[in-house]
Design a protein around this motif. Structure first.
Motif, PDB file in Angstrom:
ATOM      1  N   SER A   1       0.851  -1.216   0.000  1.00 13.53           N
ATOM      2  CA  SER A   1       0.000   0.000   0.000  1.00 13.53           C
ATOM      3  C   SER A   1       0.874   1.249   0.000  1.00 13.53           C
TER       4      SER A   1
ATOM      5  N   THR B   1       2.459   1.673  -3.478  1.00 15.17           N
ATOM      6  CA  THR B   1       1.523   2.122  -4.519  1.00 15.17           C
ATOM      7  C   THR B   1       1.093   3.575  -4.295  1.00 15.17           C
ATOM      8  N   GLN B   2       1.080   4.015  -3.033  1.00 13.88           N
ATOM      9  CA  GLN B   2       0.751   5.427  -2.761  1.00 13.88           C
ATOM     10  C   GLN B   2       1.808   6.365  -3.346  1.00 13.88           C
TER      11      GLN B   2
ATOM     12  N   THR C   1       3.440   5.743  -6.115  1.00 10.57           N
ATOM     13  CA  THR C   1       3.432   5.619  -7.571  1.00 10.57           C
ATOM     14  C   THR C   1       2.883   6.894  -8.201  1.00 10.57           C
TER      15      THR C   1
ATOM     16  N   ASP D   1       8.900   7.436  -6.364  1.00 11.87           N
ATOM     17  CA  ASP D   1       8.476   6.142  -6.903  1.00 11.87           C
ATOM     18  C   ASP D   1       9.561   5.097  -6.642  1.00 11.87           C
TER      19      ASP D   1
ATOM     20  N   MET E   1       8.871   1.537  -6.963  1.00 18.14           N
ATOM     21  CA  MET E   1       8.513   0.216  -7.497  1.00 18.14           C
ATOM     22  C   MET E   1       9.516  -0.184  -8.582  1.00 18.14           C
TER      23      MET E   1
ATOM     24  N   CYS F   1       9.047  -5.566  -7.238  1.00 13.79           N
ATOM     25  CA  CYS F   1       7.942  -6.265  -7.896  1.00 13.79           C
ATOM     26  C   CYS F   1       8.090  -7.783  -7.755  1.00 13.79           C
TER      27      CYS F   1
ATOM     28  N   SER G   1      -2.905  -7.689  -8.705  1.00 10.58           N
ATOM     29  CA  SER G   1      -2.587  -6.244  -8.660  1.00 10.58           C
ATOM     30  C   SER G   1      -1.126  -6.004  -9.012  1.00 10.58           C
TER      31      SER G   1
ATOM     32  N   GLU H   1       0.636  -4.190 -12.284  1.00  3.55           N
ATOM     33  CA  GLU H   1       1.678  -3.168 -12.105  1.00  3.55           C
ATOM     34  C   GLU H   1       2.901  -3.513 -12.968  1.00  3.55           C
TER      35      GLU H   1
END
Length: 289
Positions: free
Chosen positions: A176, A179-180, A182, A188, A190, A195, A211, A215
């Motif tokens: 969470s 992703t917030q 992103t 960022d 990720m 992953c 999910s 992504e």
């Protein structure tokens, strides 16, 4: 010294051993130069890169005792020791899984007010992992308080740590948080490594797994074989064989890593026909590990 055995494998290990001996001789030579500089009182002439090369040399050769003796020498006789040098020591002690030494070095860093970077915490977490859940959680909490923000490397290490601890709830909270961030280019985090960790961690949770797969597609991480393997393994673990075959058919080509993953999957499922067909496919495509 190493005693050479007969046969091909003996020669191979002997060659590798003599290569290691040659490197060790060079590292020892560098140590002798440094210690003579200390004895002659001209250590201030030394560049930090020389000191780091010496520590790295012993670390890479798994000579952590020799590495620590040199580190003590630098601490006692030079002003070269900074957080980068401490991180170098943590790196090799983590590699050697010397948890006691790691905790002592980290305590010394705190005591001496040495700067803690994201690498400091990443190395610590790599060694503590699932075997020291209490210290691991305390370390992550401390990192949150000390660091302005985590980089993708530290997020990846924390994700892998939660996966290894089977801590699904905390991994979900971490996802969470990731992703917030992103969409905010500067924040960022990720990466394909993050992953990959999330795919492994959510391999038994289809909605969250999907999910992360979405992504991966969105960010074009799906082209990397480590991601492809995690997706294939996850579908099989969830019993979603139609999704597994659909995804496999969508791959333009298969890397040796993907072939190895598929062989493992077919062997685990006792699917002899699929296993044999894959071996044939590998021979036809000249795939070798």
């Amino acid at each position: 010294g190493t005693t050479g055995g007969g046969g091909g494998s003996g020669k191979g290990s002997s060659a590798s051993s003599s290569h290691e001996s040659a490197i060790l001789a060079k590292v020892n030579q560098l140590r002798d130069i440094v210690t003579s500089q200390v004895a002659n009182g001209d250590i201030d002439e030394m560049d930090q890169s020389v000191a780091m090369a010496l520590l790295r040399g012993y670390g890479a050769l798994h000579k952590t005792d020799d590495m620590m003796r040199c580190f003590v020498l630098f601490k006692d006789h030079t002003s070269l020791v900074d957080h980068n040098m401490y991180n170098e020591i943590l790196r090799w002690q983590a590699d050697a899984a010397n948890v006691k030494a790691l905790l002592a070095i980290k305590a010394e860093m705190t005591q001496r007010n040495v700067f803690h970077s994201t690498m400091t915490y990443a190395h610590m977490l790599r060694a503590l992992g699932r075997y020291y859940p209490k210290q691991t959680e305390e370390l992550i909490e401390e990192a949150r308080q000390r660091l302005a923000q985590f980089d993708e490397r530290l997020f990846a290490q924390i994700a892998f740590t939660y996966v290894n601890m089977n801590d699904h709830a905390r991994l979900q909270l971490l996802f969470s948080e990731i992703t917030q961030r992103t969409g905010h280019a500067r924040n960022d985090v990720m990466s394909k490594v993050v992953c990959s960790a999330l795919l492994r961690g959510f391999s038994r949770d289809p909605p969250l797994f999907d999910s992360v797969v979405a992504e991966a597609h969105k960010r074009h991480f799906i082209i990397f074989d480590q991601i492809q393997c995690a997706v294939l393994s996850g579908y099989v673990e969830q019993g979603r064989l139609s999704d597994f075959h659909r995804f496999l058919a969508s791959l333009p080509s298969k890397s040796p890593l993907v072939y190895a993953t598929l062989l493992r999957i077919h062997a685990k499922r006792n699917d002899e026909a699929a296993f044999d067909a894959l071996l044939l496919d590998m021979r036809q495509n000249s795939v070798y590990f």
